[in-house]
Design an enzyme around this catalytic site. Structure first.
Site, PDB file in Angstrom:
ATOM      1  CE  LYS A   9      23.024  -6.975  70.475  1.00  0.00           C
ATOM      2  NZ  LYS A   9      22.240  -5.740  70.239  1.00  0.00           N
ATOM      3  CG  ASN A 112      24.135  -2.607  69.622  1.00  0.00           C
ATOM      4  OD1 ASN A 112      23.942  -3.810  69.509  1.00  0.00           O
ATOM      5  ND2 ASN A 112      23.384  -1.839  70.369  1.00  0.00           N
ATOM      6  CG  HIS A 115      22.287  -8.353  75.579  1.00  0.00           C
ATOM      7  ND1 HIS A 115      21.289  -7.435  75.782  1.00  0.00           N
ATOM      8  CD2 HIS A 115      22.308  -9.141  76.692  1.00  0.00           C
ATOM      9  CE1 HIS A 115      20.716  -7.670  76.959  1.00  0.00           C
ATOM     10  NE2 HIS A 115      21.322  -8.695  77.531  1.00  0.00           N
ATOM     11  CD  GLU A 126      19.293  -9.888  80.197  1.00  0.00           C
ATOM     12  OE1 GLU A 126      20.536  -9.759  80.111  1.00  0.00           O
ATOM     13  OE2 GLU A 126      18.491  -9.007  79.829  1.00  0.00           O
TER      14      GLU A 126
END
Ligand code: UDP
Ligand code: MG
Length: 157
Positions: A9, A112, A115, A126
């Site tokens: 992220k 966090n 992913h 995905e």
């Protein structure tokens, strides 16, 4: 071999820990089939987090995923989806066990750091969302026979 999707992220890239995170997956013995830096458009964020769009935190989540580029990784290994989820740890990093990536690198339930796909079915969807087929590489690893036992090779490869 099973494949799964990991996103590093924007918060992890800003904090300068993308190398540490990639290293965790490499050390475990997961094989990288694809890796690229990209920006998540509105369309791709809305699609990727469609299951959360009614939740009050969605606008914050969306902004956090668009705060900078992400790094998408497709990794491969025996039972890769479940194994990667275990390495990543609980969604709320404060509850994630020490030794997991979130447990070791984050204090947040939102920011966090990674992913990871949560099921084999979602992993397929995905991976297709982030990678074109020609961006994924099938190549021989010289160490596979030292990473897996004979019975596992029969079962998973
Ligand atoms: N998230 C959040 N607050 C919550 C739950 C989730 O900000 O209460 C964010 C967090 O960044 C999380 C993402 O939304 O990683 C996707 O949520 P999901 O429940 O799919 O958790 P994950 O699969 O990432 O562990
Ligand atoms: Mg999820």
């Amino acid at each position: 071999m099973e494949r799964t999707l990991i996103l590093i992220k924007p918060n992890a890239i800003q904090r300068g820990i993308m190398g540490d995170i990639i290293t965790r997956f490499e050390r475990k013995g997961l094989k990288f089939a694809g890796i690229k830096m990209m920006f998540m458009t509105d369309t791709i964020v809305n699609e990727h987090y469609a299951h959360l769009k009614e939740r009050p935190f969605f606008p914050y989540l969306k902004a956090s995923m668009q705060a900078g580029p992400i790094i998408a990784c497709c990794v491969e290994g025996a039972e890769a989806v479940e194994t990667v989820r275990l390495l990543v740890g609980a969604t709320n990093s404060r509850k994630a066990l020490p030794g997991t990536i979130r447990g070791d690198f984050s204090m947040s339930g939102e920011q966090n750091v990674v992913h990871a796909s949560d099921s084999v079915e979602n992993a397929l969807i995905e991976i297709g969302r982030f990678f074109a087929p020609e961006e994924l590489y099938d190549y021989e690893s010289a160490v596979t026979r030292f990473e897996y036992g004979g019975e596992e090779s029969q079962k998973f490869m």
